[in-house]
Write a protein that holds these residues in place. Structure first.
Motif, short mmCIF file in Angstrom:
data_model
loop_
_atom_site.label_atom_id
_atom_site.label_comp_id
_atom_site.label_asym_id
_atom_site.label_seq_id
_atom_site.Cartn_x
_atom_site.Cartn_y
_atom_site.Cartn_z
N MET A 1 0.85 -1.17 0.00
CA MET A 1 0.00 0.00 0.00
C MET A 1 0.89 1.23 0.00
SD MET A 1 -2.66 1.27 2.96
CE MET A 1 -3.64 -0.20 2.84
N THR A 2 0.59 2.15 -0.86
CA THR A 2 1.33 3.40 -0.94
C THR A 2 0.34 4.55 -0.87
OG1 THR A 2 3.03 2.41 -2.33
CG2 THR A 2 2.88 4.78 -2.36
N ALA A 3 0.73 5.58 -0.14
CA ALA A 3 -0.08 6.78 -0.06
C ALA A 3 0.87 7.97 -0.03
CB ALA A 3 -0.95 6.77 1.19
N VAL A 4 0.40 9.09 -0.48
CA VAL A 4 1.21 10.30 -0.51
C VAL A 4 0.58 11.32 0.41
CG1 VAL A 4 2.07 12.17 -1.98
CG2 VAL A 4 1.95 9.84 -2.87
N ALA A 5 1.42 12.00 1.20
CA ALA A 5 0.95 13.06 2.09
C ALA A 5 1.88 14.26 1.93
CB ALA A 5 0.95 12.57 3.55
N LYS A 6 1.32 15.43 1.95
CA LYS A 6 2.08 16.66 1.80
C LYS A 6 2.50 17.19 3.16
CE LYS A 6 1.78 21.15 -0.47
NZ LYS A 6 0.92 22.03 -1.28
N ILE A 7 3.72 17.66 3.27
CA ILE A 7 4.23 18.23 4.51
C ILE A 7 3.88 19.71 4.55
CG2 ILE A 7 6.29 18.69 5.89
CD1 ILE A 7 7.61 16.30 4.48
N THR A 8 3.33 20.15 5.68
CA THR A 8 2.99 21.57 5.84
C THR A 8 4.23 22.37 6.20
OG1 THR A 8 2.55 21.49 8.21
CG2 THR A 8 0.72 20.91 6.74
N ALA A 9 4.09 23.68 6.23
CA ALA A 9 5.19 24.55 6.62
C ALA A 9 5.66 24.27 8.05
CB ALA A 9 4.78 26.01 6.48
N LYS A 10 4.78 23.72 8.87
CA LYS A 10 5.13 23.39 10.25
C LYS A 10 5.70 21.97 10.38
CE LYS A 10 1.84 26.34 12.67
NZ LYS A 10 0.77 26.33 13.68
N GLY A 11 5.88 21.28 9.25
CA GLY A 11 6.43 19.93 9.29
C GLY A 11 5.40 18.87 9.62
N GLN A 12 4.14 19.18 9.48
CA GLN A 12 3.07 18.24 9.82
C GLN A 12 2.52 17.58 8.57
OE1 GLN A 12 0.53 21.13 11.66
NE2 GLN A 12 1.32 20.70 13.70
N ILE A 13 1.97 16.38 8.75
CA ILE A 13 1.29 15.69 7.67
C ILE A 13 -0.04 15.15 8.18
CG2 ILE A 13 3.41 15.01 6.48
CD1 ILE A 13 2.95 12.17 7.57
N THR A 14 -0.95 14.91 7.26
CA THR A 14 -2.18 14.20 7.58
C THR A 14 -2.00 12.79 7.07
OG1 THR A 14 -3.53 16.19 7.43
CG2 THR A 14 -4.66 14.07 7.18
#
Length: 76
Positions: A1-14
């Motif tokens: 399983m692969t998923a992509v998540a974007k990193i926010t400016a604060k270094g957080q991901i969902t």
């Protein structure tokens, strides 16, 4: 399983819902990130027994408790 998540400016991901379901994690759970020498990361759920074990052995790992080790760890 692969998923992509974007990193926010604060270094957080969902974490995508299907990944949360596969890991069996939810709000308040802890995740451990294991990084291999080739840069591949593994993420796993930390179970309460893991925390108890880590706290139990923490005091025995003093040979890695130096300013040099802290600097090396930060460079990871």
């Amino acid at each position: 399983m692969t998923a992509v998540a974007k990193i926010t400016a604060k270094g957080q991901i969902t974490i995508p819902a299907d990944i949360r379901a596969a890991l069996g994690v939810g709000p308040g759970d802890l995740l451990a990130w294991d990084i291999a020498a080739d840069g591949i990361a593994r993420v796993r759920r930390v179970r309460p027994i893991d925390l108890e074990y880590l706290k139990a052995v923490e005091g025995t790992l003093t040979e890695w408790n130096s300013p040099e080790d802290e600097d090396a760890y930060r460079d990871l």
